[in-house]
Design a protein around this motif. Structure first.
Motif, PDB file in Angstrom:
ATOM      1  N   PRO A 154       1.094  -1.512  -0.327  1.00 25.20           N
ATOM      2  CA  PRO A 154       0.242  -0.161   0.257  1.00 25.20           C
ATOM      3  C   PRO A 154       0.752   0.959  -0.041  1.00 25.20           C
ATOM      4  O   PRO A 154       2.119   1.465   0.374  1.00 25.20           O
ATOM      5  CB  PRO A 154      -0.952  -0.302   1.370  1.00 25.20           C
ATOM      6  CG  PRO A 154      -0.908  -1.736   1.541  1.00 25.20           C
ATOM      7  CD  PRO A 154       0.435  -2.202   1.097  1.00 25.20           C
ATOM      8  N   VAL A 173       1.759   4.619   1.089  1.00 25.21           N
ATOM      9  CA  VAL A 173       1.751   5.651   2.267  1.00 25.21           C
ATOM     10  C   VAL A 173       1.997   7.552   1.641  1.00 25.21           C
ATOM     11  O   VAL A 173       2.901   7.769   1.520  1.00 25.21           O
ATOM     12  CB  VAL A 173       2.827   5.424   3.525  1.00 25.21           C
ATOM     13  CG1 VAL A 173       2.066   6.190   4.644  1.00 25.21           C
ATOM     14  CG2 VAL A 173       2.194   3.964   3.657  1.00 25.21           C
ATOM     15  N   LYS A 184      -4.026   2.640  -1.331  1.00 24.38           N
ATOM     16  CA  LYS A 184      -3.908   2.144   0.004  1.00 24.38           C
ATOM     17  C   LYS A 184      -4.167   1.043   0.469  1.00 24.38           C
ATOM     18  O   LYS A 184      -4.164   0.397   1.249  1.00 24.38           O
ATOM     19  CB  LYS A 184      -4.772   2.827   1.038  1.00 24.38           C
ATOM     20  CG  LYS A 184      -4.267   4.726   1.157  1.00 24.38           C
ATOM     21  CD  LYS A 184      -4.752   5.444   2.426  1.00 24.38           C
ATOM     22  CE  LYS A 184      -5.964   5.937   2.165  1.00 24.38           C
ATOM     23  NZ  LYS A 184      -6.445   6.165   3.077  1.00 24.38           N
TER      24      LYS A 184
END
Length: 261
Positions: free
Chosen positions: A58, A60, A134
């Protein structure tokens, strides 16, 4: 009626009822532009995005999300102000507000408020892109995608053909809700340590439900009391608002009532 004749009639009606004041504004010239934009959005969030993220970690991007949410709070606050100022200068007839198609400064300002509202909905498509990036695909629900994709199309139509009038009341409420909502998202983006300050998420959902109840009631009134605003548009608004009300009630039940049990 053959296909050529039908196409000509649709084109004639389109040019007859389209508001010439907004023709040259960004994204407003032709419907194919915004339809293509929504099609690309659906393709990314339902297919290309999940495929791209399948074997990746994911993303960030705390600072980016903070900037994005704060920017939307500012844009929505400005749009709310423009709508509110425009409404203050309207003469209501039987509690109804018709569209002012004149070239007076206030009428142009009202059309501009409608355009800013539409643009905010275009920008909000990034909500889903960030969710996919995400790897929280479970949050890409039917309610989420339906809300974002159809709002862009509906707001484009309103800005193109009737930038003002009765639809400003639901827009006014929606701006208030979205200021709170993107404030919530901005705080949540700071990290898990902010969760203890975000206890009011449930109440934000309740406000959204109240919003749709009031919008449906208001549109029903405009449909029942002839006052110059197109009843066909009010009728569509009633159906459209009712779908949101039903979906949000179901979401609230699943997230807060059923889950608690």
């Amino acid at each position: 009626m053959n296909r050529t004749s039908l196409t000509w009639n649709v084109s004639r009606l389109y040019h007859q009822y389209a508001d010439p004041r907004v023709k040259d504004w960004p994204l407003m010239e032709r419907p194919v532009t915004v339809i293509s934009l929504v099609a690309i959005y659906l393709l990314i969030v339902k297919h290309l995005g999940p495929q791209h993220m399948a074997n990746r970690k994911p993303y960030v991007f705390t600072k980016l999300l903070m900037t994005y949410n704060v920017s939307l709070v500012i844009l929505t606050s400005y749009t709310l102000y423009e709508i509110f100022v425009s409404v203050l200068h309207v003469d209501f007839d039987k509690g109804c507000m018709v569209v002012d198609y004149s070239n007076t400064p206030m009428a142009i300002r009202m059309a501009g408020a409608s355009w800013f509202y539409f643009i905010s909905k275009v920008i909000e498509l990034l909500d889903t892109v960030f969710i996919v990036a995400k790897k929280k695909q479970s949050q890409v629900t039917f309610l989420h995608v339906y809300h974002h994709s159809t709002m862009v199309l509906v707001c484009w139509f309103v800005t193109k053909f009737m930038p003002g009038g009765m639809k400003f009341f639901p827009a006014l409420m929606n701006c208030c809700i979205h200021i709170l909502m993107y404030s919530y998202y901005g705080l949540a983006a700071l990290g898990p340590h902010m969760q203890k300050y975000l206890w009011w998420k449930k109440y934000l959902t309740r406000l959204q439900i109240v919003q749709f109840i009031l919008a449906t009631t208001y549109l029903t009134y405009s449909f029942m009391v002839p006052c110059g605003y197109p009843r066909l548009i009010s009728g569509f608004g009633i159906v459209y608002s009712t779908t949101f009300l039903s979906l949000f009630l179901n979401f609230y039940y699943q997230a807060y009532i059923k889950k608690a049990r």
